[in-house]
Design an enzyme around this catalytic site. Structure first.
Site, short mmCIF file in Angstrom:
data_model
loop_
_atom_site.label_atom_id
_atom_site.label_comp_id
_atom_site.label_asym_id
_atom_site.label_seq_id
_atom_site.Cartn_x
_atom_site.Cartn_y
_atom_site.Cartn_z
N ARG A 124 -86.53 -4.61 -27.67
CA ARG A 124 -87.57 -5.28 -28.47
C ARG A 124 -88.88 -5.47 -27.70
O ARG A 124 -89.68 -6.35 -28.02
CB ARG A 124 -87.07 -6.61 -29.03
CG ARG A 124 -85.90 -6.46 -29.99
CD ARG A 124 -85.61 -7.77 -30.70
NE ARG A 124 -84.53 -7.59 -31.67
CZ ARG A 124 -83.24 -7.81 -31.41
NH1 ARG A 124 -82.88 -8.23 -30.20
NH2 ARG A 124 -82.33 -7.64 -32.35
N ASN A 247 -111.29 7.77 -35.41
CA ASN A 247 -110.64 8.94 -36.01
C ASN A 247 -111.65 9.96 -36.53
O ASN A 247 -111.28 10.83 -37.33
CB ASN A 247 -109.72 8.49 -37.15
CG ASN A 247 -108.48 7.79 -36.62
OD1 ASN A 247 -107.82 8.28 -35.71
ND2 ASN A 247 -108.18 6.63 -37.18
N HIS A 254 -105.89 16.52 -37.97
CA HIS A 254 -104.45 16.31 -38.12
C HIS A 254 -103.88 17.21 -39.21
O HIS A 254 -102.73 17.69 -39.10
CB HIS A 254 -104.16 14.85 -38.46
CG HIS A 254 -104.25 13.93 -37.28
ND1 HIS A 254 -104.20 12.55 -37.40
CD2 HIS A 254 -104.38 14.18 -35.96
CE1 HIS A 254 -104.28 12.00 -36.20
NE2 HIS A 254 -104.40 12.97 -35.32
#
Length: 372
Positions: A124, A247, A254
């Site tokens: 975790r 981006n 992509h």
């Protein structure tokens, strides 16, 4: 070794961390990692980087009392998969890596994404260190805590935000990169100027050769990009707004990576970003948002640096407009099925453009494909 440059990522409380930038940091890593605490470091790398740096890095850590083990994956986007993620997690557990220990990514962006996601989920959450060895990773992917793996549905669709405790960017490691890898990383360098710093883009136009050759411009460029990204990450850590600007070029890029099946023989990430950035500026010009002269300037500079700027540059072809649109539909910036792009009003004036009409994108792509 001269004193490294330091860029601070001033997140709240104990989550703030430093990016150290300079030559020789791999061999000098021991005291930096030992100061973080922990008794062990699980080093994740790939089979290209491991012969170059893994033993040197291990020795540097062990001289300062850290127990180390190494797991190496195949190079390339194919390693950002469910199978490799499981293999890395099992290897780290087999090394007895505990929550107080360190998971270290020694490699490029693929290794950083994969190791970071393993660190985010192992027990975790295990502390994480980035030691990026590619230009792309040093200026972009190693900073900011975005980790993840790919799905057959698209790139980076499974992941977590998990900030590193430290980033060591050894610029001497870039001396061993191929010219193609340097060019691919440079696409991300130029991106920072195109997003919000026209002066930095102008500096890149004048100094890009020094970045490639390893002059002082290299450290200056890495530090400038890291400062820019640190500012964005601090203001928008989880990409709820401004961070999406990073981006620029990636919606198109992509999609192209997915079209070629993430095959590095056909296209690597930075090449997809370069084509995508040129497309984003040409699309902006087509929409009347920016001058065609700016779009031409962007494409000319990327081409001068040896990067592709046209869809036709994809070996084997990029598919048709509908195939590209389908690939874009899995982009993380899609909201309620509507496409979101990063567009520009000029160099250094990028902005988030939600709800772009699919028919307008299709017509643009059709014209780009027909342009030859």
């Amino acid at each position: 070794m001269t004193d490294p440059l330091t860029v601070r990522v001033p997140l709240d409380g104990a989550r703030a961390y430093d990016i150290l930038i300079g030559r020789g940091l791999i061999d000098a890593a021991g005291p930096h990692l030992a100061a973080l605490g922990g008794r062990a470091a699980g080093i994740v790398t790939d089979e290209t980087v491991a012969p170059l740096y893994a033993e040197r890095f291990r020795a540097a850590l062990e001289r300062h009392g850290l127990r180390t083990s190494v797991v190496a994956v195949e190079p390339g986007e194919g390693s950002k998969s469910y199978a490799h993620y499981a293999r890395v997690c099992d290897a780290l557990l087999g090394m007895r890596i505990e929550r107080g220990d360190l998971v270290v990514a020694l490699g490029g962006g693929v290794v950083g994404d994969l190791a970071g996601f393993a660190a985010a989920t192992l027990r975790r959450g295990v502390r994480f260190v980035q030691v990026p060895t590619s230009l792309l990773a040093q200026v972009d992917s190693s900073v900011g805590g975005k980790t993840g793996i790919n799905s057959p549905h698209g790139k980076n669709l499974i992941g977590a935000f998990h900030q590193p405790r430290l980033v060591l960017a050894d610029t001497a490691a870039l001396d061993t990169l191929s010219e193609r890898e340097m060019r691919a990383g440079y696409a991300e360098v130029a991106k920072y100027g195109l997003i919000g710093d026209a002066d930095f883009f102008g500096w890149c136009e004048a100094n890009w050769r020094g970045i490639f050759s390893g002059g002082p411009e290299r450290e200056e460029a890495v530090a400038a990009c890291c400062r820019a990204k640190a500012g964005v990450v601090t203001r928008d850590e989880r990409e709820d707004g401004e961070r999406a600007l990073l981006n620029l070029g990636h919606t198109f890029g992509h999609a192209l990576e997915r079209i070629v099946g993430y095959d590095p023989a056909r296209l690597v990430h930075g090449e997809g970003v370069a084509i995508g950035t040129a497309l984003a500026f040409r699309f902006s010009a087509r929409l009347g948002l920016c001058a065609g002269q700016d779009a031409g300037r962007v494409a000319n500079h990327l081409a001068l640096a040896g990067l592709p700027t046209r869809l036709q540059a994809v070996p084997g072809g990029p598919g048709d407009a509908d195939a590209l649109l389908d690939a874009m539909a899995q982009d993380k910036k899609v909201r309620d099925g509507a496409l979101t792009f990063i567009l520009a009003r000029g160099i250094g004036q990028s902005f988030i453009a939600p709800g772009i009409d699919r028919d307008a994108v299709r017509a643009f792509l059709q014209d780009e494909l027909a342009a030859g």
